[in-house]
Design a protein around this motif. Sequence first.
Motif, PDB file in Angstrom:
ATOM      1  N   ILE A   1       1.227  -1.716  -0.443  1.00  0.00           N
ATOM      2  CA  ILE A   1      -0.064  -0.151  -0.208  1.00  0.00           C
ATOM      3  C   ILE A   1       1.258   1.183  -0.410  1.00  0.00           C
ATOM      4  O   ILE A   1       0.617   2.385  -0.374  1.00  0.00           O
ATOM      5  N   PHE A   2       1.887   1.288   0.349  1.00  0.00           N
ATOM      6  CA  PHE A   2       2.803   2.360   0.514  1.00  0.00           C
ATOM      7  C   PHE A   2       3.280   2.802  -0.961  1.00  0.00           C
ATOM      8  O   PHE A   2       3.571   4.114  -0.912  1.00  0.00           O
ATOM      9  N   PHE A   3       3.759   1.606  -1.138  1.00  0.00           N
ATOM     10  CA  PHE A   3       4.861   2.215  -2.436  1.00  0.00           C
ATOM     11  C   PHE A   3       3.141   2.293  -3.637  1.00  0.00           C
ATOM     12  O   PHE A   3       3.585   2.995  -4.426  1.00  0.00           O
ATOM     13  N   LEU A   4       2.292   1.935  -3.607  1.00  0.00           N
ATOM     14  CA  LEU A   4       1.368   2.486  -4.441  1.00  0.00           C
ATOM     15  C   LEU A   4       1.174   3.026  -4.046  1.00  0.00           C
ATOM     16  O   LEU A   4       0.558   4.427  -4.925  1.00  0.00           O
ATOM     17  N   ALA A   5       0.905   4.028  -2.874  1.00  0.00           N
ATOM     18  CA  ALA A   5       0.302   5.683  -2.651  1.00  0.00           C
ATOM     19  C   ALA A   5       1.266   6.663  -2.971  1.00  0.00           C
ATOM     20  O   ALA A   5       0.860   7.349  -3.069  1.00  0.00           O
ATOM     21  N   SER A   6       2.480   6.135  -3.053  1.00  0.00           N
ATOM     22  CA  SER A   6       4.305   6.612  -3.155  1.00  0.00           C
ATOM     23  C   SER A   6       4.202   6.752  -4.758  1.00  0.00           C
ATOM     24  O   SER A   6       4.387   7.840  -5.093  1.00  0.00           O
ATOM     25  N   ASN A   7       3.313   6.274  -5.911  1.00  0.00           N
ATOM     26  CA  ASN A   7       3.442   6.330  -7.072  1.00  0.00           C
ATOM     27  C   ASN A   7       2.269   7.020  -7.967  1.00  0.00           C
ATOM     28  O   ASN A   7       2.063   7.046  -8.997  1.00  0.00           O
ATOM     29  N   THR A   8       1.358   6.994  -6.636  1.00  0.00           N
ATOM     30  CA  THR A   8      -0.183   7.853  -7.558  1.00  0.00           C
ATOM     31  C   THR A   8       0.204   9.265  -7.918  1.00  0.00           C
ATOM     32  O   THR A   8      -0.661   9.739  -8.269  1.00  0.00           O
ATOM     33  N   TYR A   9       1.523   9.931  -7.045  1.00  0.00           N
ATOM     34  CA  TYR A   9       1.757  10.802  -7.978  1.00  0.00           C
ATOM     35  C   TYR A   9       2.831  11.524  -8.467  1.00  0.00           C
ATOM     36  O   TYR A   9       3.780  11.036  -7.709  1.00  0.00           O
ATOM     37  N   SER A  10       2.827  11.071  -9.525  1.00  0.00           N
ATOM     38  CA  SER A  10       4.202  12.027  -9.270  1.00  0.00           C
ATOM     39  C   SER A  10       4.288  13.216 -10.694  1.00  0.00           C
ATOM     40  O   SER A  10       3.645  13.897 -11.025  1.00  0.00           O
ATOM     41  N   GLU A  11       5.736  13.257  -9.984  1.00  0.00           N
ATOM     42  CA  GLU A  11       5.709  14.435  -9.863  1.00  0.00           C
ATOM     43  C   GLU A  11       7.402  14.863 -10.911  1.00  0.00           C
ATOM     44  O   GLU A  11       8.248  14.358 -10.688  1.00  0.00           O
ATOM     45  N   THR A  12       8.416  15.515 -11.397  1.00  0.00           N
ATOM     46  CA  THR A  12       8.859  15.829 -12.560  1.00  0.00           C
ATOM     47  C   THR A  12       9.530  16.983 -12.388  1.00  0.00           C
ATOM     48  O   THR A  12       8.713  17.934 -12.814  1.00  0.00           O
TER      49      THR A  12
END
Length: 136
Positions: free
Chosen positions: A11-22
């Motif tokens: 869940i932590f990895f899933l949540a961390s990948n839902t917002y992508s900023e570059t």
Amino acid sequence: MYLKKIFIIFIFFLASNTYSETFSKGSASIAVKKPNKITDEETAQSKKKAVESAWKKYTSKFNVSRMKQYMLVKEDIISTLDDYINDIQVLDNTVDTGTKTLRTIVKISINEVALDAKLSLTSAAGGTASGEGSLI
């Protein structure tokens, strides 16, 4: 207990990948009338051009498929560029009195999730409602 830990990590990895900023940097130079007294309008114009430069640099790194999708909605995205940029940092404003130019360097933060959502609308699968499926 072991499965619970794995689930929490997932869940932590899933949540961390839902917002992508570059991030992307860009620069621009404009001619100024009085190099000793830069107007707010000149500063804003230089900043705007630098942001456009940073955006072009970012989009130039797209693969062929993504670029094709982008080209279909490019005008719409450019006209609403603020929807896809989270933050603009002016890194430097330099005035060259000899050439009477103002050079601005910016770093922009791009919301890739918003851009991906816009680009997905151009694909056949992205244009169908969930459950409908596409012919692809």
